[in-house]
Design an enzyme around this catalytic site. Structure first.
Site, PDB file in Angstrom:
ATOM      1  N   THR A  47       0.910  -1.134   0.092  1.00 25.44           N
ATOM      2  CA  THR A  47      -0.008  -0.068   0.059  1.00 25.44           C
ATOM      3  C   THR A  47       0.872   1.347  -0.012  1.00 25.44           C
ATOM      4  OG1 THR A  47      -1.814  -1.191   1.098  1.00 25.44           O
ATOM      5  CG2 THR A  47      -2.022   0.996   1.163  1.00 25.44           C
ATOM      6  N   LYS A 164       0.222 -12.907   7.337  1.00 24.13           N
ATOM      7  CA  LYS A 164      -1.056 -12.119   6.909  1.00 24.13           C
ATOM      8  C   LYS A 164      -1.677 -12.897   5.669  1.00 24.13           C
ATOM      9  CE  LYS A 164      -1.927  -7.611   4.556  1.00 24.13           C
ATOM     10  NZ  LYS A 164      -1.366  -6.313   3.943  1.00 24.13           N
ATOM     11  N   ILE A 206      -4.006  -6.534   9.066  1.00 22.34           N
ATOM     12  CA  ILE A 206      -3.247  -5.612   8.510  1.00 22.34           C
ATOM     13  C   ILE A 206      -4.104  -5.010   7.427  1.00 22.34           C
ATOM     14  CG2 ILE A 206      -1.032  -4.818   7.291  1.00 22.34           C
ATOM     15  CD1 ILE A 206       0.231  -7.266   8.979  1.00 22.34           C
TER      16      ILE A 206
END
Length: 292
Positions: A47, A164, A206
């Site tokens: 991101t 994740k 996350i």
């Protein structure tokens, strides 16, 4: 690893209109999400548009976030890639003393076998001086890290503390939760199925949307961890449309529109990403004003 239970946010890298890094905006975002109640920060993840940052720019992002955080929240650093030797070299040469863990993505593009993925993360685990969170995101890497491979790594390396899990597959996530070692973290990497994963026994998320609406999203996760599903789902459905919208035309183009409306940063992204179109921008603007 209680510090990674709850909501972590994968921070964006804000840019000025000339595409340079907006240091002041990054400080504002760190302060905004911290005051919003998230539990930890992820630095230089996907991101953050880290693939488009130079080495000097990455160092600037790290320095800015560490200083802005001022020890308030745990920090996770993205260190991954599809060249195992390069990842190992970075882990051995970088000062990781300000970080509590690394987040390391499964090798992309190469499409390794499960054994190749295992050997890659074996090298990462052996090179890292701090805990390792694996990152499985088949939509970006073109290969799925199977639950059996993740559980094998979790059992073989004490410093591999979690994953994740961003396959978008709730059944796969449940298999991980069912078979994981005690205290191994199954962290959602998909905002839309975060709450079902938490209620099934996951450790948190996350998140991308969590940095746009940190108060509401982190409270949703906390309620889920407390097994208060009815209350948590009220917040889930409050935010559900925004989750679809921020990913509709690419990440982080969507979340940067939210930040623009909030007055935290510009909506600038670097090529090959482009801004969301006017229609989606207006939808995000209206939603953000309604929530805020």
């Amino acid at each position: 690893m209680k510090k990674f239970e709850g909501t972590g946010v994968a921070l964006v890298t804000p840019f000025k209109e000339d595409f340079s890094i907006d240091v002041e905006a990054l400080k504002r975002i760190v302060d905004f999400v911290t005051k919003g109640g998230v539990e930890y920060l992820v630095v230089l993840g996907t991101t953050a548009e880290s693939a488009t940052l130079s080495q000097d720019e990455k160092e600037l992002v790290i320095k800015t976030i560490v200083e802005a955080n001022a020890g308030r929240l745990p920090l996770v650093l993205g260190v991954g890639g599809n060249n195992t030797l390069k990842v190992v070299e970075e882990l051995k040469s970088r000062d990781l003393s300000k970080f509590d863990a690394i987040l390391s993505v499964s090798p992309y593009y190469n499409k390794p076998t499960q054994e190749g993925i295992y050997q890659h993360f074996k090298a990462v685990a052996e090179a890292s001086s701090i805990p390792v969170i694996l990152y499985n995101v088949p939509g970006r890497t073109a290969s799925n890290v199977l639950p059996s491979t993740i559980i094998r790594l979790a059992n073989d390396f004490k410093n591999v503390i979690g994953v994740k899990e961003a396959a978008g597959d709730i059944v796969q996530a449940m298999r991980l939760i069912q078979n994981k070692p005690e205290n191994f973290l199954i962290i959602s990497g998909d905002d839309m199925i975060t709450l079902p994963m938490v209620l099934a026994g996951g450790s948190g998320v996350i998140s991308v949307i969590g940095q746009g609406f940190p108060k509401e999203f982190s409270e949703m996760v906390r309620l889920g961890l407390q097994e208060k599903g009815k209350e948590a789902y009220k917040l889930h459905y409050l935010l559900a449309d925004s989750i679809d919208m921020i990913f509709e035309q690419g990440n982080p183009a969507g979340i940067k529109e939210v930040f623009k409306t909030l007055g935290l940063s510009e909506n600038t992204v670097r090529l090959p990403l482009v801004n969301v179109d006017e229609n989606l921008a207006n939808k995000l603007k209206n939603f953000t004003k309604k929530i805020s």
